[in-house]
Design an enzyme around this catalytic site. Structure first.
Site, PDB file in Angstrom:
ATOM      1  N   CYS A  17       2.211  10.198   6.746  1.00 49.20           N
ATOM      2  CA  CYS A  17       3.552  10.160   7.331  1.00 49.20           C
ATOM      3  C   CYS A  17       4.182  11.556   7.252  1.00 49.20           C
ATOM      4  O   CYS A  17       4.083  12.222   6.218  1.00 49.20           O
ATOM      5  CB  CYS A  17       4.401   9.156   6.555  1.00 49.20           C
ATOM      6  SG  CYS A  17       6.109   9.181   7.071  1.00 49.20           S
ATOM      7  N   GLU A  75       0.721   7.442  -3.031  1.00 50.13           N
ATOM      8  CA  GLU A  75       1.576   8.572  -2.616  1.00 50.13           C
ATOM      9  C   GLU A  75       1.780   9.536  -3.786  1.00 50.13           C
ATOM     10  O   GLU A  75       1.714  10.760  -3.621  1.00 50.13           O
ATOM     11  CB  GLU A  75       2.941   8.065  -2.123  1.00 50.13           C
ATOM     12  CG  GLU A  75       3.824   9.209  -1.651  1.00 50.13           C
ATOM     13  CD  GLU A  75       5.261   8.783  -1.378  1.00 50.13           C
ATOM     14  OE1 GLU A  75       5.474   7.689  -0.820  1.00 50.13           O
ATOM     15  OE2 GLU A  75       6.172   9.555  -1.727  1.00 50.13           O
ATOM     16  N   SER A 135       6.238  -2.501   5.075  1.00 52.39           N
ATOM     17  CA  SER A 135       4.807  -2.742   5.270  1.00 52.39           C
ATOM     18  C   SER A 135       4.536  -4.162   5.784  1.00 52.39           C
ATOM     19  O   SER A 135       3.398  -4.607   5.794  1.00 52.39           O
ATOM     20  CB  SER A 135       4.076  -2.516   3.940  1.00 52.39           C
ATOM     21  OG  SER A 135       4.735  -3.205   2.893  1.00 52.39           O
TER      22      SER A 135
HETATM   23  S1  SF4 Z   1       8.622   4.474   4.105  1.00 52.86           S
HETATM   24 FE1  SF4 Z   1       7.512   4.767   6.009  1.00 52.86          FE
HETATM   25  S2  SF4 Z   1       8.613   6.381   7.135  1.00 52.86           S
HETATM   26 FE2  SF4 Z   1       9.259   6.444   4.981  1.00 52.86          FE
HETATM   27  S3  SF4 Z   1       7.910   7.948   4.006  1.00 52.86           S
HETATM   28 FE3  SF4 Z   1       6.960   5.951   3.693  1.00 52.86          FE
HETATM   29  S4  SF4 Z   1       5.565   5.724   5.435  1.00 52.86           S
HETATM   30 FE4  SF4 Z   1       6.990   7.374   5.962  1.00 52.86          FE
END
Ligand code: SF4
Length: 289
Positions: A97, A131, A270
Site C-alpha cells: 500500500c 506490517e 479487510s
Molecule cells: S488500512 Fe488500507 S489504505 Fe490504510 S495503510 Fe493499511 S492497506 Fe493501506
C-alpha cells in the site's frame, strides 16, 4: 418487519482493493502466482482467490522458491524479501500500500541519519505483525516495538526518541503515548513523533460508532487475525453491547435474532462487501419475515 442494514462505509480500504485487483489481473494471465502470506486477513476472500489459482506461501517456502512470480500484499515487506527475490530470480508483483511504503521510507531515512546511535526509533504496533516486520526491517531490526501505552514506560528517556505508528493502530492510544513521552523525556534528549495512522481506518470510527448505536444488534464481520478488525469491533462494543464478531454466516447464533427490530452488518478494511451481503441474506433467511 425487522430491518437489516449493511454499513455503507465498511469494507475494503483502497490498499486492499488495489492488492486484490493486482492479484486478479495477474491470475487472468494464466501464469502461476504466489502470494507471500494471506493476501488479506479474511479467510473467505483468501479462499475465493485460491479457487482462482492464487497460491499462498509462508516465508520458508518463499526462501525455497526459484524462477517464479510472487505478489507482495498491502502490508509491505522488509528489504530482505526483495533481496531474496533478486537472488532467486523471483519476479515481484508489489502491492504494498502506498501509505505503508511512505511510512517505510520515513523510518529508513531516520535510521540512515548520522545520529542514529544516539536515539531510539520506536514503532507503536503489534509485535510480529507483517506490517511491523516490514517497518522494523527498515532499521536492520533495531527499532523498538511497543504494543501499548503501558509499554512506553520501558523506553530509555535519557536517549532521544523518534516515534512512528503501525498504520492501523488506535489514534487515542498513540496520543496517550506521545503525552507520556513528552512528560518523561530528559531535557538533554529530543522527541519527535509522526502520526502515521492510516485515516482509512481512523476516519471510519465516528461513522461506525453511529451505525452501531442505531441498531439493536450488530454483526461485525472480520477475520480473527485482522488488527483493524479487532480495533473497529471494540468501537462497536463501546456504543452497543449487543455487538458480535463473526467470521462468516455459520457463526451467527439464531437466538440473538429474537426480540430485535434492527440489525446492522458492518466490517473491517479487510472484509469483502460480498461477504457482508451474504451475511445480510443469511440473516434475512433466518428471520423469515
Ligand atoms: S488500512 Fe488500507 S489504505 Fe490504510 S495503510 Fe493499511 S492497506 Fe493501506
Amino acid at each position: 418487519m425487522i430491518k437489516v442494514e449493511i454499513d455503507e462505509g465498511s469494507g475494503f480500504c483502497f490498499g486492499v482493493v488495489t492488492a486484490i485487483h493486482k492479484a486478479e489481473e495477474e491470475l487472468a494471465k494464466g501464469e502461476t502466482l504466489y502470494c507471500l502470506g494471506d493476501i488479506v486477513h479474511n479467510s473467505r476472500e483468501v479462499d475465493r482467490l485460491k479457487a482462482m489459482g492464487l497460491i499462498t506461501i509462508n516465508r520458508d517456502e518463499f526462501r525455497q522458491l526459484r524462477n517464479a512470480k510472487v505478489l507482495l500484499r498491502a502490508h509491505g515487506e522488509p528489504p530482505e524479501t526483495y533481496q531474496i527475490a533478486q537472488e532467486n530470480n523471483i519476479e515481484i508483483i508489489d502491492a504494498t500500500c502506498p501509505v505503508v511504503l511512505r511510512l517505510q521510507k520515513r523510518i529508513k531515512q531516520e535510521f540512515r541519519k548520522e545520529d542514529f546511535e544516539e536515539k531510539q526509533i520506536v514503532i507503536y504496533g503489534k509485535n510480529g505483525h507483517a506490517e511491523v516486520l516490514g517497518l522494523v526491517g527498515q532499521t536492520g531490526g533495531q527499532a523498538i516495538v511497543i504494543e501499548s501505552a503501558e509499554e512506553a514506560k520501558k523506553l530509555d528517556f535519557s536517549k532521544s526518541i523518534r516515534l512512528f505508528s503501525q498504520t492501523t493502530k488506535s489514534l487515542d492510544e498513540f496520543q496517550e503515548i506521545v503525552e507520556y513521552i513528552k512528560h518523561h523525556i530528559s531535557p538533554d534528549a529530543t522527541f519527535e513523533y509522526y502520526d502515521t495512522i492510516c485515516r482509512q481506518v481512523a476516519n471510519r470510527m465516528p461513522n461506525l460508532r453511529e451505525f452501531a448505536a442505531t441498531h439493536d444488534l450488530i454483526f461485525f464481520v472480520s477475520g480473527k487475525k485482522s488488527s483493524n478488525g479487532k480495533m473497529l469491533f471494540e468501537e462497536c462494543l463501546k456504543v452497543n453491547a449487543n455487538s458480535h464478531l463473526i467470521d462468516n454466516e455459520k457463526e451467527i447464533d439464531p437466538s440473538l435474532l429474537q426480540n430485535v427490530e434492527s440489525i446492522g452488518v458492518c466490517g473491517a478494511t479487510s472484509t469483502p462487501k460480498w461477504l457482508m451481503e451474504k451475511i445480510h441474506d443469511h440473516i434475512r433467511l433466518l428471520i423469515k419475515d
